[in-house]
Design a protein around this motif. Structure first.
Motif, PDB file in Angstrom:
ATOM      1  N   ARG A   8      38.781 -18.800 -45.796  1.00 32.86           N
ATOM      2  CA  ARG A   8      39.302 -17.455 -45.569  1.00 32.86           C
ATOM      3  C   ARG A   8      38.393 -16.714 -44.593  1.00 32.86           C
ATOM      4  NH1 ARG A   8      43.317 -15.638 -48.608  1.00 32.86           N
ATOM      5  NH2 ARG A   8      43.891 -16.752 -50.495  1.00 32.86           N
ATOM      6  N   LEU A   9      39.002 -15.885 -43.795  1.00 30.56           N
ATOM      7  CA  LEU A   9      38.232 -15.118 -42.833  1.00 30.56           C
ATOM      8  C   LEU A   9      37.418 -14.079 -43.579  1.00 30.56           C
ATOM      9  CD1 LEU A   9      38.102 -15.028 -39.706  1.00 30.56           C
ATOM     10  CD2 LEU A   9      39.666 -13.096 -39.809  1.00 30.56           C
ATOM     11  N   VAL A 173      47.007 -17.786 -38.214  1.00 26.01           N
ATOM     12  CA  VAL A 173      46.167 -18.051 -37.052  1.00 26.01           C
ATOM     13  C   VAL A 173      45.765 -16.703 -36.457  1.00 26.01           C
ATOM     14  CG1 VAL A 173      46.004 -19.199 -34.818  1.00 26.01           C
ATOM     15  CG2 VAL A 173      47.414 -20.195 -36.620  1.00 26.01           C
ATOM     16  N   VAL A 174      44.479 -16.513 -36.234  1.00 30.51           N
ATOM     17  CA  VAL A 174      43.984 -15.237 -35.717  1.00 30.51           C
ATOM     18  C   VAL A 174      43.135 -15.482 -34.469  1.00 30.51           C
ATOM     19  CG1 VAL A 174      43.967 -14.205 -38.025  1.00 30.51           C
ATOM     20  CG2 VAL A 174      41.878 -15.240 -37.125  1.00 30.51           C
ATOM     21  N   ASP A 214      46.954 -18.356 -47.642  1.00 30.41           N
ATOM     22  CA  ASP A 214      46.088 -19.347 -48.282  1.00 30.41           C
ATOM     23  C   ASP A 214      44.923 -19.746 -47.387  1.00 30.41           C
ATOM     24  OD1 ASP A 214      47.734 -19.813 -50.701  1.00 30.41           O
ATOM     25  OD2 ASP A 214      49.197 -20.542 -49.248  1.00 30.41           O
ATOM     26  N   HIS A 215      45.157 -19.766 -46.076  1.00 31.36           N
ATOM     27  CA  HIS A 215      44.127 -20.170 -45.115  1.00 31.36           C
ATOM     28  C   HIS A 215      44.215 -19.281 -43.887  1.00 31.36           C
ATOM     29  CE1 HIS A 215      43.522 -23.919 -47.376  1.00 31.36           C
ATOM     30  NE2 HIS A 215      44.837 -24.005 -47.419  1.00 31.36           N
ATOM     31  N   VAL A 216      43.064 -19.029 -43.281  1.00 34.74           N
ATOM     32  CA  VAL A 216      42.994 -18.301 -42.015  1.00 34.74           C
ATOM     33  C   VAL A 216      42.262 -19.186 -41.019  1.00 34.74           C
ATOM     34  CG1 VAL A 216      42.117 -16.266 -40.813  1.00 34.74           C
ATOM     35  CG2 VAL A 216      43.034 -16.039 -43.128  1.00 34.74           C
ATOM     36  N   VAL A 217      42.901 -19.450 -39.883  1.00 31.53           N
ATOM     37  CA  VAL A 217      42.348 -20.310 -38.841  1.00 31.53           C
ATOM     38  C   VAL A 217      42.066 -19.460 -37.604  1.00 31.53           C
ATOM     39  CG1 VAL A 217      42.828 -22.238 -37.282  1.00 31.53           C
ATOM     40  CG2 VAL A 217      43.538 -22.363 -39.681  1.00 31.53           C
ATOM     41  N   VAL A 218      40.820 -19.427 -37.157  1.00 33.27           N
ATOM     42  CA  VAL A 218      40.451 -18.676 -35.967  1.00 33.27           C
ATOM     43  C   VAL A 218      40.660 -19.557 -34.738  1.00 33.27           C
ATOM     44  CG1 VAL A 218      38.631 -17.411 -34.765  1.00 33.27           C
ATOM     45  CG2 VAL A 218      38.763 -17.333 -37.270  1.00 33.27           C
ATOM     46  N   GLU A 223      40.871 -27.020 -29.797  1.00 34.24           N
ATOM     47  CA  GLU A 223      40.573 -28.265 -30.511  1.00 34.24           C
ATOM     48  C   GLU A 223      40.054 -27.983 -31.917  1.00 34.24           C
ATOM     49  OE1 GLU A 223      37.822 -32.312 -30.008  1.00 34.24           O
ATOM     50  OE2 GLU A 223      37.769 -30.736 -28.489  1.00 34.24           O
ATOM     51  N   ASP A 224      39.203 -26.973 -32.052  1.00 32.59           N
ATOM     52  CA  ASP A 224      38.665 -26.635 -33.368  1.00 32.59           C
ATOM     53  C   ASP A 224      39.766 -26.116 -34.293  1.00 32.59           C
ATOM     54  OD1 ASP A 224      36.176 -27.367 -32.486  1.00 32.59           O
ATOM     55  OD2 ASP A 224      35.508 -25.313 -32.070  1.00 32.59           O
TER      56      ASP A 224
END
Length: 248
Positions: A8-9, A173-174, A214-218, A223-224
């Motif tokens: 989480r962010l 996605v942030v 549920d999840h935060v992806v920066v 690629e990351d």
């Protein structure tokens, strides 16, 4: 779950997202994003889908311009059991888009007629255009044993959470900073400054909704961000194909 890849962010990172650009405060609503109250029909999906369907629903959401579409294109070839849901929209087709591939494009009266018929598991109006996910798309894919990926707006993601909480995984996605998001929108050069400003105002509010996911992806490095999604969405073979070792 590897917390270093899919976490989480933290509050400090959330604050950072808003630190690099000024958004006119009068254009930003402070009310929480609400679930659409007109989703009254089609609720049979909640009861008939859950016991039998083998697939899982993954909802990828986030502000406009954050890179959701690109991540989907990179993710799908690496997950054979994962299908991309095609949304219906009332917006105008952009150059290079194909009807039935990128979206099912309809006019606004047709879209609203489908809403009245209970055709969508979720729908939302974003920046003057309507977007929705048809029930039949979700029901067909999950009942066949596929996982389904929905790339939808934040409002729509919250509707899916309310209706199918036990079958869905919500991923936001942030951008690394709000300034990065603004630059990406301007680089696309597909909209006027007024439209871009409106999108940024909406995005500022959307980014306050991370706790519902549920999840935060920066998405700083593509690629990351993709590697984080590959951790969140496990590999499995497509239905009715022999199971083999995960090639990744």
């Amino acid at each position: 779950m590897n917390s270093a890849l899919a976490q989480r962010l933290p509050p400090t990172s959330r604050n950072k997202v808003f630190s690099s650009i000024t958004i006119p405060q009068h254009t930003v609503s402070t009310a929480p994003l609400s679930v659409n109250s007109r989703l009254t029909k089609g609720t049979h999906l909640v009861t008939t889908l859950t016991p039998d369907a083998a697939g899982r629903l993954y909802v990828l959401s986030g502000p406009s311009g954050v890179g959701k579409g690109t991540l989907c294109q990179l993710l799908l070839p690496q997950r054979p059991a994962l299908k991309l849901s095609i949304s219906t929209t009332s917006r105008t087709m952009r150059p290079g888009e194909v009807d039935g591939t990128h979206y099912d494009f309809v006019d606004r009266p047709t879209f609203m007629q489908q809403v009245a018929q209970g055709a969508f598991i979720e729908w939302a109006e974003y920046n003057g255009n309507c977007y929705g996910t048809p029930f039949h798309t979700v029901e067909q894919a999950l009942s066949q044993g596929f996982d389904l990926l929905l790339e939808i707006e934040v409002q729509g993601a919250l509707q899916v959470r309310e209706r199918l909480a036990d079958r869905c995984c919500l991923i936001m996605v942030v951008p690394p900073t709000f300034e990065t998001l603004a630059q990406r929108l301007r680089t696309r050069a597909t909209e006027t400054d007024e439209v871009i400003q409106r999108r940024l105002s909406i995005s500022q509010h959307e980014l306050t909704q991370t706790d519902a996911f549920d999840h935060v992806v920066v998405n700083d490095r593509l690629e990351d961000a993709l590697n984080q999604l590959l951790v969140i969405i496990p590999w499995r073979p497509a239905p009715d194909t022999p199971a083999t070792d995960n090639p990744s």
